[in-house]
Design a protein around this motif. Structure first.
Motif, PDB file in Angstrom:
ATOM      1  N   CYS A  69     -11.987  33.354 -36.491  1.00 18.22           N
ATOM      2  CA  CYS A  69     -10.494  33.250 -36.161  1.00 18.22           C
ATOM      3  C   CYS A  69     -10.082  31.759 -36.335  1.00 18.22           C
ATOM      4  O   CYS A  69      -8.948  31.398 -36.408  1.00 18.22           O
ATOM      5  CB  CYS A  69     -10.595  33.494 -34.504  1.00 18.22           C
ATOM      6  N   ILE A  70     -11.066  30.672 -36.216  1.00 10.91           N
ATOM      7  CA  ILE A  70     -10.781  29.493 -36.400  1.00 10.91           C
ATOM      8  C   ILE A  70     -10.422  29.289 -38.029  1.00 10.91           C
ATOM      9  O   ILE A  70      -9.303  28.431 -38.350  1.00 10.91           O
ATOM     10  CB  ILE A  70     -12.054  28.507 -35.898  1.00 10.91           C
ATOM     11  N   ALA A  71     -11.153  29.690 -38.648  1.00 13.30           N
ATOM     12  CA  ALA A  71     -11.163  29.484 -40.119  1.00 13.30           C
ATOM     13  C   ALA A  71      -9.784  30.042 -40.788  1.00 13.30           C
ATOM     14  O   ALA A  71      -9.324  29.210 -41.756  1.00 13.30           O
ATOM     15  CB  ALA A  71     -12.386  29.986 -41.103  1.00 13.30           C
ATOM     16  N   GLN A  72      -9.423  30.897 -40.227  1.00 11.24           N
ATOM     17  CA  GLN A  72      -7.941  31.419 -40.595  1.00 11.24           C
ATOM     18  C   GLN A  72      -6.924  31.172 -39.765  1.00 11.24           C
ATOM     19  O   GLN A  72      -5.667  31.539 -39.988  1.00 11.24           O
ATOM     20  CB  GLN A  72      -8.206  33.246 -40.636  1.00 11.24           C
ATOM     21  N   ASP A  73      -7.109  30.494 -38.688  1.00 11.93           N
ATOM     22  CA  ASP A  73      -6.133  30.201 -37.623  1.00 11.93           C
ATOM     23  C   ASP A  73      -5.246  31.622 -37.334  1.00 11.93           C
ATOM     24  O   ASP A  73      -4.090  31.543 -37.341  1.00 11.93           O
ATOM     25  CB  ASP A  73      -5.264  29.180 -38.045  1.00 11.93           C
ATOM     26  N   LEU A  82      -3.359  24.160 -43.346  1.00  7.49           N
ATOM     27  CA  LEU A  82      -3.100  25.549 -44.204  1.00  7.49           C
ATOM     28  C   LEU A  82      -2.813  26.778 -42.936  1.00  7.49           C
ATOM     29  O   LEU A  82      -2.996  27.968 -43.530  1.00  7.49           O
ATOM     30  CB  LEU A  82      -4.249  25.943 -44.872  1.00  7.49           C
ATOM     31  N   SER A  83      -2.602  26.525 -41.983  1.00 14.50           N
ATOM     32  CA  SER A  83      -2.189  27.630 -40.927  1.00 14.50           C
ATOM     33  C   SER A  83      -0.990  28.581 -41.526  1.00 14.50           C
ATOM     34  O   SER A  83      -0.056  27.952 -42.036  1.00 14.50           O
ATOM     35  CB  SER A  83      -1.883  26.922 -39.660  1.00 14.50           C
ATOM     36  N   PHE A  84      -1.060  29.905 -41.294  1.00 17.10           N
ATOM     37  CA  PHE A  84      -0.136  30.775 -42.058  1.00 17.10           C
ATOM     38  C   PHE A  84       1.134  30.605 -41.218  1.00 17.10           C
ATOM     39  O   PHE A  84       2.413  30.926 -41.634  1.00 17.10           O
ATOM     40  CB  PHE A  84      -0.611  32.045 -41.889  1.00 17.10           C
ATOM     41  N   PRO A  85       1.306  30.869 -39.610  1.00  9.74           N
ATOM     42  CA  PRO A  85       2.519  30.854 -39.191  1.00  9.74           C
ATOM     43  C   PRO A  85       3.560  29.983 -39.540  1.00  9.74           C
ATOM     44  O   PRO A  85       3.334  28.800 -39.892  1.00  9.74           O
ATOM     45  CB  PRO A  85       2.110  30.847 -37.735  1.00  9.74           C
ATOM     46  N   MET A  86       4.776  30.445 -39.338  1.00 11.42           N
ATOM     47  CA  MET A  86       5.977  29.793 -39.202  1.00 11.42           C
ATOM     48  C   MET A  86       7.060  30.481 -38.367  1.00 11.42           C
ATOM     49  O   MET A  86       6.926  31.608 -38.171  1.00 11.42           O
ATOM     50  CB  MET A  86       6.838  29.548 -40.600  1.00 11.42           C
ATOM     51  N   SER A 139      -2.120  19.059 -49.916  1.00 19.14           N
ATOM     52  CA  SER A 139      -2.384  17.938 -50.264  1.00 19.14           C
ATOM     53  C   SER A 139      -3.211  17.385 -49.157  1.00 19.14           C
ATOM     54  O   SER A 139      -4.260  16.407 -49.394  1.00 19.14           O
ATOM     55  CB  SER A 139      -1.518  17.077 -51.045  1.00 19.14           C
ATOM     56  N   ASP A 140      -2.739  17.360 -47.922  1.00 20.38           N
ATOM     57  CA  ASP A 140      -3.553  16.738 -46.858  1.00 20.38           C
ATOM     58  C   ASP A 140      -4.819  17.276 -46.338  1.00 20.38           C
ATOM     59  O   ASP A 140      -6.028  16.733 -46.315  1.00 20.38           O
ATOM     60  CB  ASP A 140      -2.746  16.960 -45.597  1.00 20.38           C
ATOM     61  N   TRP A 141      -4.857  18.745 -46.820  1.00 21.08           N
ATOM     62  CA  TRP A 141      -6.038  19.541 -46.584  1.00 21.08           C
ATOM     63  C   TRP A 141      -6.970  19.079 -47.578  1.00 21.08           C
ATOM     64  O   TRP A 141      -8.258  18.937 -47.463  1.00 21.08           O
ATOM     65  CB  TRP A 141      -5.644  21.030 -46.624  1.00 21.08           C
ATOM     66  N   GLY A 148      -8.627  26.582 -42.243  1.00 19.86           N
ATOM     67  CA  GLY A 148      -9.030  25.737 -43.596  1.00 19.86           C
ATOM     68  C   GLY A 148     -10.190  26.496 -44.193  1.00 19.86           C
ATOM     69  O   GLY A 148     -10.743  25.964 -45.220  1.00 19.86           O
ATOM     70  N   LEU A 149     -10.384  27.825 -44.058  1.00 17.07           N
ATOM     71  CA  LEU A 149     -10.895  28.619 -44.716  1.00 17.07           C
ATOM     72  C   LEU A 149     -12.757  28.310 -45.017  1.00 17.07           C
ATOM     73  O   LEU A 149     -13.196  28.774 -45.742  1.00 17.07           O
ATOM     74  CB  LEU A 149     -10.413  28.839 -46.222  1.00 17.07           C
TER      75      LEU A 149
END
Length: 431
Positions: free
Chosen positions: A111-115, A345-349, A403-405, A158-159
């Protein structure tokens, strides 16, 4: 700790890997292992948990509760603990994980790795918003990371590329008890479906959408709104198993169409309110273990995107193409999302997210490719937890903080010890 050769897949079963896997029983055993990517229950649908030809660490035995502060609701837990188990254990005590995905088998580390997000994203944001601390293993060194640090934002969503997530502190949310009061309403078409989602004031809201309906019925479905409650309710039925891979005709277009019509009609036109066990509301598919076998030996793919609110017409066009394709399964979900996210790299918007399952066939893969192109044109994103087919060039435009990731991941893992098949397929770590 021995490494053993194993064949394993993501939940969609369309992609697989063969490599050496270690399954430590205790946290201390982790430090004796070579650095490698970790996985939990492998409920990501594609190749996020796969490392073909390399090594991987199975974290499912590291599932212990380490401490709970009833004054604050902060739970310390190992990464292999399953979300459904936490809900079952703590709901009677008045607490729930603040965000829960659609399966209770997802682990805390996953759950953390995929947020991940849940049925309350429009109010509560993503899983990582409620993480107070992460313990990472990098080589033989454990470090703790807190919100606000670049490493935290690179780890959440962050996968698994910043190290092995060993444990975390979660801010649980108060609940009234271990049952759900659920209101179900028919949405007659696309516009009404969106209106119900937009207007919902419930804590938890989700829409099942009939991805086979066309014409005036396009977008019809059932909107569920839920609140926690207390009281007597029948215990959740024992989970059943799919004993074998289903034949191809099991999810043929006529079968799916008939099922969807019946599923839509089960809710009275006036709507209804039900009392359910918590698991039946949050994790309905968990009642059927191995339900992925319904798609047969070839497995399945899920397309999930999110588009901005203003791009709702573009999402309607995507649904039109899906509904007329004859390829969709009964598993299709529409939700309203808020802006809350915790990682680079979190998916939501803020917008609408649509998720639809398809049997793994050539025509379906071609359809998903077109839908991915439409998502990019609409200014939306694809979800790494569900993806198995996207191309790296598409992803770069969807995630402006890539790029930040990349910079933070390169700093903590310059030797690329934690790369997975998904990261390589999408070329995520290369500038």
């Amino acid at each position: 700790m021995d490494w053993k050769q194993a064949d394993y897949t993501g939940w969609g079963r369309a992609l697989s890997a063969r490599g050496e896997v270690a399954r430590p029983e205790r946290r201390a055993a982790l430090t004796g292992l070579d650095a490698a990517p970790a996985f939990g229950m492998r409920r990501s649908y594609g190749d996020a948990a796969l490392n073909a030809g390399g090594r991987a660490i199975d974290m499912t035995r590291l599932d212990r509760l380490l401490g709970f502060e009833p004054e604050t609701g902060v739970l310390s837990v190992e990464a292999g603990a399953r979300i459904g188990d936490l809900a079952q254990a703590f709901a009677p005590r008045g607490w729930l994980p603040a965000v829960m995905p659609g399966t209770g088998f997802a682990t805390v580390g996953g759950c953390i790795a995929q947020d991940v997000h849940g049925k309350n994203h429009h109010h509560a944001g993503s899983f990582g918003v409620h993480v107070a601390e992460i313990t990472l293993l990098q080589g033989e060194t454990e470090i703790t990371v807190e919100p606000g640090a670049p490493l935290f934002r690179a780890t959440v969503g962050g996968l698994g590329q910043t190290g092995v997530i060993v444990a975390a502190k979660l801010r649980m949310t108060p609940c009234k008890g271990d049952v759900m009061l659920v209101t179900e309403r028919r949405a007659r078409d696309w516009d009404e479906h969106l209106a119900f989602l937009d207007g919902s004031t419930a804590t938890y809201t989700v829409g099942w959408i009939d991805a086979t309906a066309t014409g005036k019925a396009l977008g019809r479905g059932i909107v569920e709104e839920g609140e926690t409650g207390a009281g007597l309710v029948r215990r959740r039925e024992r989970a059943r198993r799919v004993p074998m891979d289903a034949p191809n005709f099991a999810l043929s277009a006529p079968v799916v169409h008939l099922f969807n019509r019946a599923y839509y009609a089960r809710v009275p036109a006036r709507g209804r309110t039900l009392v359910k066990p918590i698991g039946d509301f949050f994790f309905p598919l968990d009642k059927i273990h191995d339900w992925n076998r319904l798609y047969g030996k070839r497995g399945f793919h899920q397309f999930q995107c999110v588009v901005p609110l203003a791009a709702a017409p573009a999402l309607r066009e995507m649904l039109t193409e899906i509904a007329t394709s004859g390829l969709a399964s009964p598993l299709a979900v529409l939700k309203r999302m808020g802006p809350g996210r915790a990682g680079f790299l979190s998916f939501p918007m803020e917008g609408y997210t649509l998720a639809v399952d398809f049997p793994n066939r050539e025509a379906a893969r071609a359809l998903i490719a077109r839908l991915e192109d439409r998502t990019a044109e609409a200014g939306g994103r694809l979800y790494f937890a569900k993806d198995a087919l996207a191309r790296g060039a598409q992803i770069r435009a969807m995630y402006p903080e890539l790029s930040d990731w990349q910079a933070e991941v390169a700093r903590v893992d310059p030797d690329r010890r934690f790369e997975t098949d998904l990261v390589r397929r999408l070329n995520l770590r290369n500038a």
